[in-house]
Design an enzyme around this catalytic site. Structure first.
Site, PDB file in Angstrom:
ATOM      1  N   ASP A 102      16.976   1.370   0.213  1.00 44.12           N
ATOM      2  CA  ASP A 102      15.866   1.713  -0.657  1.00 44.12           C
ATOM      3  C   ASP A 102      16.286   2.971  -1.439  1.00 44.12           C
ATOM      4  OD1 ASP A 102      12.259   1.483  -0.187  1.00 44.12           O
ATOM      5  OD2 ASP A 102      13.461   1.883  -1.969  1.00 44.12           O
TER       6      ASP A 102
HETATM    7  C1  GLC Z   1      10.796   2.238  -4.164  1.00 42.83           C
HETATM    8  C2  GLC Z   1      10.242   1.300  -3.127  1.00 42.83           C
HETATM    9  C3  GLC Z   1      10.910  -0.041  -3.114  1.00 42.83           C
HETATM   10  C4  GLC Z   1      11.350  -0.421  -4.506  1.00 42.83           C
HETATM   11  C5  GLC Z   1      12.428   0.563  -4.937  1.00 42.83           C
HETATM   12  C6  GLC Z   1      12.889   0.298  -6.371  1.00 42.83           C
HETATM   13  O1  GLC Z   1      10.892   3.527  -3.643  1.00 42.83           O
HETATM   14  O2  GLC Z   1      10.192   1.753  -1.789  1.00 42.83           O
HETATM   15  O3  GLC Z   1       9.957  -0.971  -2.575  1.00 42.83           O
HETATM   16  O4  GLC Z   1      11.883  -1.743  -4.512  1.00 42.83           O
HETATM   17  O5  GLC Z   1      12.010   1.906  -4.812  1.00 42.83           O
HETATM   18  O6  GLC Z   1      11.834   0.500  -7.256  1.00 42.83           O
END
Ligand code: GLC
Length: 731
Positions: free
Chosen positions: A280
Site C-alpha cells: 500500500d
Molecule cells: C491508499 C489506500 C489504498 C489505495 C492506495 C492507492 O492509501 O489505502 O486502498 O489503493 O492508497 O490509492
C-alpha cells in the site's frame, strides 16, 4: 488413520487451490521464455525499476520511465495521458518494457455504482460481477490496466471508515462477492482489452484495527485470522486475481507489508498465488514508524524478503535495493523473482503487444445508456427497507403535497461516496430530482433544514412550518462522503450535526414522516428506529441515487436488499456481529449473564435483515446428509412463497451451527444464500448443497478439520429468523 485422512484432505485442498490459482493465471512457454530473455538483458537498475510504482506525472518521472527506472504509475487517468507516458517507456527506453497503469476503480470508473457496502446489501453476486465488468470496461478504455480492488477486508467495527469500501462483516458473503468482483474485473482472459487485473486488498486483517481507528494495530488469534479475515482473500485468489495489495496495519506484531507468514507461507505456499504483491502507499517506508526497521534499507530488505514485489510510492526499493544487492545483503535472485511476477502480469495483460489504448474507445464506452441502466439496477437492489409501519410506503403518486427535507436531499456530491474515481457530481441524480420525476413539481416542497454537520439549528423551525402543511415529509439524513472511506474513523455512530434534532422536530408535527438514510457505515439511530414509521437504508448509491430511491418511494421498485453488516443500538456495543460465540453465560433475564445494564445485547437491526413491500412465507425445510466415496454432502431444501399482492425479491439465507466441537464455534455462520424474485402467490422450492468440509474449522493444532457431531441448520430471511433443523455428520 483419521489424522492421515485429514492430512490427505488438507493436501488435496491445497493442491486444488494451487491449481485454481495457477489455472486462472495460466502462463505459457512463450510468456516464460520472453520473461527469461528480458531478465537476461536487464541491468540491476532496470530490474529494480519494475518494482517501483509512482503516482502522477512529472518531468522527473518521465525521465525515469525513459531510463527504465519506473515499472508502474498510479493515478494517471485517461487514454491520452496514459498513451503519452506509455510511448516514452515503449519507444524510448532501452528494453521497451511497457508500464502498467493502476487506479482505485472501487465502485465504478466514470459511471459510479453504489459504494461496495451498499452493493453488498444487494446480496446479488451476478449483479456485482456485471458492475465490476462495466467498471473495468470504462477504465480499460481510459488506459487503466489494473484496479486496486476489490477491497475485501472484513469489518466488524463500524467506527472504521473503510467499512464503506468492503462487503461487511461476514466471511462467506465477503468471499462470494470478492470472487464475483475479480471475475467481473478480469473477465475470461486478462489480455482482453476491456478487462483489467484485480488487486484484492488490504492483505490482511486491516478491518480489525484496534478501536476502529484507521491504520491502528491488529491483534487477533490465528483462528480468527484464518476463519474470518483470510477467506475473502482466498476466494479472490481462487477466482484468479492477478495481484494483491499488502496492508498498512501490523498483524500480531508483524506489519502486514513485511509479514512472511501471510505473504509467503499462506499466500504463496498454501494458496499457490503466482501473481505479484504491491505494497500500500508507502507501507514499506512506514515500517520505520512501526519500529521494525531502523533504516529504509532494512525496511526494504524485510518487505522484499517477506514477499512484497512492488513498492507503491515508498521510494524504498528504488533508493536502496541496488546497494543492498551490491553489498550482498540481498541476493539478486530475489529481485529477479519479483521482476518475473510483474513481467508475467504485463505479458498476460498483452501490454507488450498492445501497449496503447484506442482513443475512440474511451468516448464510446464511458457513460453509455447501458452503463446508466446498470447503475440504476445496482442502486435499486442495494436499498434496504428497515421499517414500514402501517404500509406508509410506497407513496401513492396521487399524493397532494409532500416536503423533502435534509442536507442530503438535493446533494449531488455525497451520493458518490468514498473512492468516487472519475465520478462527476453533474451526472448525479439527487433524491429531490428523482422525486420530481415521479409527481408534478407543484406538489413538492423542499427545504434543507440543517447542514450535515455543524451550522445552525435555526432553520429547523422553518422546516417544521412547511411540514405542518403537507401530507407527508421525507427526511434525507446521514453522512457526507468524506465521513467514511480512508482516514475517516468516527468515535460516534450517531447522525452528525443537528440532523436527529431535525427529524424529531418534523416527527413532532404529526405529519407522516419517512426517513431516508444516506451513509457509509451502520448508524446508531435508536430513536428514529422506534418512532419513525418508514425507514430506508440507501447507503451512497452513486449516480442513479435519486432515480432508485424515488422508484422505491413510489413503488416502481419493491426493495429487497438485506444488511451486510449489523447495526448497533449504541457505539458501546461495538464490536457486535451476528456470528459471535455463545459464551458460558449467554444473555438472559438472569442477572449473572453476559449483557449490559443499560441497553439490550441485541442489535438495532441484525445482519441479513431487510423488509419488502410484500411478504414471504418459508415452509417445508428438509435436510439430508449423504456420504459417497468418502465425501459427505449436505442437502437442504425449503419452499418460499410470496403471500403478498406485489412481486418482490427475497434473499434466502442458510446458516449453520456446530453445536459441540473441540473448540467453541459461532452461534451461526452463513453458508449459502440466494436472491430470488417471486410474483404474487408464486411458490418456489430452493435447494442448497454443502460439502461437509465447509463446516470445518481450525482446531487447537491449527489443522483444518470437520468434527463429527450434531449441527443446527436454519434457512430464513435474516440471521435472526428461520426454519430450523438438525443434522448429524458421522465420523
Ligand atoms: C491508499 C489506500 C489504498 C489505495 C492506495 C492507492 O492509501 O489505502 O486502498 O489503493 O492508497 O490509492
Amino acid at each position: 488413520m483419521k489424522r492421515l485422512k485429514l492430512i490427505l484432505i488438507f493436501l488435496v485442498l491445497s493442491l486444488q487451490s494451487f491449481f485454481l490459482a495457477a489455472q486462472n493465471l495460466k502462463t505459457s512457454p512463450e510468456i516464460e521464455n520472453r520473461i527469461e530473455s528480458l531478465i537476461q538483458q536487464m541491468t540491476l537498475d532496470e530490474k529494480i525499476g519494475q518494482l517501483h510504482q509512482v503516482s502522477g506525472v512529472s518531468d522527473l518521472f518521465q525521465q525515469q520511465a525513459r531510463e527504465g527506472k519506473i515499472g508502474s504509475f498510479l493515478n494517471v487517468r485517461g487514454a491520452t495521458a496514459t498513451n503519452e507516458l506509455q510511448r516514452i517507456a515503449v519507444e524510448e527506453s532501452r528494453l521497451k518494457i511497457p508500464l502498467i497503469f493502476g487506479l482505485d476503480v472501487i465502485h465504478g470508473y466514470r459511471t459510479i455504482f453504489p459504494i461496495p457496502l451498499g452493493e453488498a446489501a444487494s446480496w446479488d453476486p451476478e449483479l456485482v460481477e456485471r458492475t465490476s465488468a462495466m467498471a473495468a470496461k470504462e477504465a480499460a478504455a481510459s488506459g487503466i490496466h489494473w484496479t486496486f480492488a476489490p477491497m475485501v477486508d472484513i469489518a466488524r467495527d463500524p467506527r472504521w471508515g473503510r467499512i464503506a469500501e468492503g462487503s461487511g462483516e461476514d466471511p462467506y458473503l465477503g468471499s462470494i462477492l470478492a470472487a464475483a468482483k475479480v471475475r467481473g474485473f478480469q473477465g475470461k482472459n486478462l489480455s482482453d482489452p476491456l478487462t483489467i487485473v484485480a488487486c484484492p486488498k488490504h492483505y490482511v486483517a486491516y478491518g480489525g484495527a484496534q478501536a476502529g481507528r484507521d491504520y491502528h494495530a491488529v491483534d487477533i488469534s490465528i483462528n480468527t485470522l484464518r476463519e474470518i479475515y483470510l477467506p475473502p482473500f482466498k476466494a479472490a485468489i481462487d477466482a484468479g486475481a492477478g495481484t494483491m495489495m499488502s496492508a498498512f496495519n501490523e498483524l500480531n506484531g508483524i506489519p502486514a507489508s513485511a509479514n512472511p507468514f501471510t505473504l509467503t507461507q499462506i499466500l504463496r505456499n498454501e494458496w499457490g498465488f503466482r501473481g505479484f504483491v504491491v505494497s500500500d502507499w508507502n507501507s514499506i517506508g512506514e515500517l520505520l514508524n512501526h519500529g521494525i526497521a531502523a533504516t529504509p534499507a532494512e525496511a526494504g530488505t524485510k518487505a522484499l524478503l517477506a514477499g512484497v514485489d512492488m513498492d507503491m510510492m515508498g521510494f524504498v526499493y528504488s533508493s536502496n535495493l541496488a546497494a543492498l544487492v551490491q553489498q550482498g545483503a540481498i541476493d539478486e535472485k530475489v529481485i529477479d523473482q519479483a521482476v518475473r511476477r510483474i513481467l508475467r502480469i504485463k505479458l498476460q495483460l498483452g501490454l507488450f503487444d498492445r501497449p496503447y489504448v484506442d482513443l475512440q474507445l474511451e468516448q464510446s464506452t464511458i457513460l453509455s445508456n447501458e452503463n446508466l441502466a446498470l447503475a440504476l439496477e445496482s442502486a435499486r437492489k442495494s436499498i434496504v427497507l428497515l421499517k414500514n409501519d402501517k404500509q406508509l410506503l410506497p407513496l401513492n403518486k396521487s399524493i397532494k403535497s409532500l416536503v423533502v427535507i435534509g442536507p442530503l436531499a438535493d446533494n449531488k456530491s455525497d451520493p458518490l461516496g468514498c473512492w468516487r474515481c472519475e465520478g462527476n457530481d453533474a451526472d448525479v441524480v439527487t433524491i429531490l430530482e428523482g422525486i420530481k420525476s415521479k409527481i408534478p413539481s407543484e406538489r413538492i416542497r423542499y427545504f434543507k433544514g440543517c447542514e450535515i454537520q455543524g451550522g445552525s439549528d435555526k432553520e429547523i423551525l422553518k422546516a417544521v412550518e412547511i411540514a405542518q402543511k403537507v401530507d407527508t415529509a421525507i427526511l434525507v439524513v446521514g453522512e457526507s462522503e468524506d465521513m467514511s472511506g480512508e482516514a475517516a474513523s468516527r468515535s460516534s455512530l450517531d447522525l452528525p450535526g443537528h440532523q436527529e434534532k431535525l427529524v424529531k422536530a418534523i416527527y413532532e408535527t404529526g405529519t407522516p414522516t419517512i426517513v431516508v438514510l444516506m451513509n457509509g457505515r451502520p448508524l446508531t439511530i435508536p430513536w428514529i428506529a422506534e418512532k419513525i414509521p418508514a425507514i430506508l437504508e440507501t447507503w451512497q448509491l452513486g449516480m442513479q441515487c435519486g432515480n432508485a430511491i424515488a422508484d422505491v418511494l413510489f413503488g416502481d421498485y419493491n426493495p429487497g436488499g438485506k444488511l451486510p453488516v449489523t447495526f448497533p443500538r449504541t457505539v458501546g456495543q461495538v464490536p457486535i456481529f451476528y456470528n459471535h460465540k455463545n459464551t458460558g453465560r449467554p444473555p438472559s433475564e438472569e442477572k449473572f449473564t453476559s449483557k449490559y445494564l443499560d441497553v439490550p445485547v441485541t442489535p438495532l437491526f441484525p445482519f441479513g435483515y431487510g423488509l419488502s413491500y410484500t411478504k414471504f412465507k418459508f415452509s417445508d425445510l428438509k435436510v439430508a446428509v449423504e456420504k459417497a466415496d468418502n465425501i459427505t454432502q449436505i442437502f437442504a431444501s425449503v419452499e418460499v412463497q410470496n403471500i403478498g399482492d406485489r412481486a418482490g425479491d427475497e434473499v434466502v439465507q442458510l446458516y449453520v451451527q456446530d453445536v459441540v466441537a473441540s473448540m467453541t464455534r459461532p452461534v451461526k455462520e452463513l453458508k449459502r444464500f440466494q436472491r430470488i424474485t417471486l410474483q404474487p402467490n408464486e411458490k418456489k422450492k430452493l435447494e442448497f448443497q454443502l460439502n461437509a468440509n465447509e463446516l470445518g474449522f481450525y482446531n487447537q493444532s491449527m489443522a483444518y478439520m470437520v468434527e463429527p457431531g450434531v449441527f443446527k441448520i436454519w434457512i430464513g430471511n435474516s440471521s435472526v429468523e428461520g426454519l430450523e433443523e438438525n443434522l448429524e455428520i458421522m465420523d
